[in-house]
Design an enzyme around this catalytic site. Sequence first.
Site, PDB file in Angstrom:
ATOM      1  N   GLU A  82       0.795  -1.233   0.000  1.00  0.00           N
ATOM      2  CA  GLU A  82       0.000   0.000   0.000  1.00  0.00           C
ATOM      3  C   GLU A  82       0.826   1.281   0.000  1.00  0.00           C
ATOM      4  O   GLU A  82       0.503   2.218   0.703  1.00  0.00           O
ATOM      5  CB  GLU A  82      -0.954  -0.005   1.216  1.00  0.00           C
TER       6      GLU A  82
HETATM    7  C1  ACM Z   1      -2.446  -5.275   3.965  1.00  0.00           C
HETATM    8  O1  ACM Z   1      -3.572  -5.680   4.314  1.00  0.00           O
HETATM    9  N1  ACM Z   1      -2.269  -4.034   3.567  1.00  0.00           N
HETATM   10  C2  ACM Z   1      -1.295  -6.146   3.939  1.00  0.00           C
END
Ligand code: ACM
Length: 678
Positions: free
Chosen positions: A314
């Site tokens: 992310e």
């Molecule tokens: C995640 O759930 N961003 C690894």
Amino acid sequence: MASAKTPVQNPASAQPSPSVFVNTLMPQPAHLTEQPGALVITPSFTTVEGHFHDARLDHAVTRALNRLKERTGLLIANLPADSASATLTVDVDGPGEAIQSDDENESYSLDVTPSGAHLHAATDIGAMHGLETLLQLVQPDGEQFILPAVSIQDAPRFRWRGLMIDCGRHFIPFPVLLRTLDAMAAVKMNVFHWHLTEDQGFRIESKLFPKLTEDGSDGLFYTQDQARELVAYARDRGIRVVPEFDMPGHTGSWLVGYPDLAGGPGPFHIERRFGVFDPVMDPTRDSTYKFIDAFIGEMAAIFPDPYMHIGGDENNGVEWKQNPRIQTFMHDHNLKDTAALQNYFNQKLLQILKKHDKRMVGWDEILTPDLPKDIVVQSWRGFDSLAAGAKQGYSGILSAGYYLDHMDSAEDHYLVDPIPAKSDLTADQQARILGGEACMWAEYVNGDVVDSRIWPRTAAIAERLWSPQGVNNVDDMYRRLAAESIRLESFGLTHLSQEKIGLRRLAGPSSEEAGDMNALRTFVSVLQPPDFSGIASEHRTTLSPFSALTFVLPPDPPSRHDFEHLVADYLQDPVAAEAGQTQLTGIFDAWIAAEPDLLRMMANSPILARTRPRAEQLARLGTLGSEAVSYLSSGQPAPQGWKARQLALLDQAGRLQCGVRFTVLQPLRDLVNSVQER
Ligand code: ACM
């Protein structure tokens, strides 16, 4: 001495026990054969370790005997015995690996006969698994406790059976982690993945970079001594500890004290909200890698596991795109986008990890063909990326489907298989699927709530990862899960008790006297927390309180599965199902009867009062159910328009509201849909 050889002390042990073996083992062993009879547990129960033993095995045997003593209420003195006379012999070939790896031999065999029990394992680890099985075998038989006679040969299906806990978004107190390790060992899990850094908090002491916790943790972090203690505690229970330092995104808390690491201008702060944020490390400067090298070196000395998790998830790339210097760097190095730049960063990180003798684990975003095949990819975004990685030669662990914060049922998790029966992977590719990890993300848990989010559902995931693929009977899983859930309480876990404590707090001190608690129990028995998106819609922050009913309720309470069954059985033949009719009518009447008590209680309980619409809906659902059953059992049709009105009510009850959702709506819908109209 074996009880069967000491009939004077316990005459009942002279005969084979008549009792029936009630199999509540979780996870189920690979091979189990029932034998006639049982070993009666008496105060003269003794243990002997075979030719090999070490401190770890001694500790494990002592802990097991203490638990046996508590389970049976017998003062088991464990006086010295020899292997010919001991009730339990623990025969281990050798100590196992100095640093436990995913190659460790975890197998064991356990033979219980009326005259004694024999546990054999290649290493301490297998012996510890066998001791857990032995403790799960203990069952009452009239006025005594027995071990049913069985022959078990057991080994795990997957070598990586993990639980990740995010201690960044909310700090999870150290004692909670220790009892979680006890519970993991009880269900034969072997990896604790410790997510230690997040935008919302940096949770591990660094002596080299003290501002990481001074400025990035609100004072809530684990000391290095605690981390070492946890690693030793885990090792003593056959559990590896894989720390995660999430980079280059999710690093807001690092940058508060060390803004020079950042790819953006700052200023930086500890994030209070949840989501994906812009702060990110600067991958273009040598100083960033010098810092990471020193920090990883410091952590490598604390965490001996062969693996280290670098996160990698992310990163939104926003600050990289906005920084002219980073844009110039990307242009000069022919990096076409921010994913390519992150790959560049990962390559540098990989060299640092190698220098410190660590293999890299990362979330699926790290998977690019440039990375060597000895990294491990943790798949969270979907099942397909795990298989795709395996086809490209990468080892992987599955977490998609095992997100505990999604508030799915134990059944949902249980039926997720890292290698589904229909998998098209070759045997070699399948061998690269190391296992899986349950993930406890901590946006919506704190130390008071986390036990009930992890347990007992994680025991179902533990079984999926340990037991043969064909062990997948959901009803049998729930039966054994209920037994295991109660056993797990002995470690001090509050997954069952916190609901009772929370309800008392919400109801207020006079409710027990007024007799209102029964109504409240009826109400909450058919409620559970909303799913992840439902809770997310409340826009909570790290500062939000945890006092709402949502946080008192366990996900997937027994009512969900039980009610589903009750209705399905009833619908087989409603006219003939008199017992089912009586039972359902009793439940619906209780829902209707609860309403006045609940409304009175809510008038004096401001937090509970936020769920008033649900209490009113429950009474209406009771009427719906009662009418449906009376039509179905009598074989009479309902008037025109009845079904449409009931389905509208079910739609309304299914909408996100009050931070709680009903567990019973689908079976109610099935009831309504089974009714004929005139
Ligand atoms: C995640 O759930 N961003 C690894």
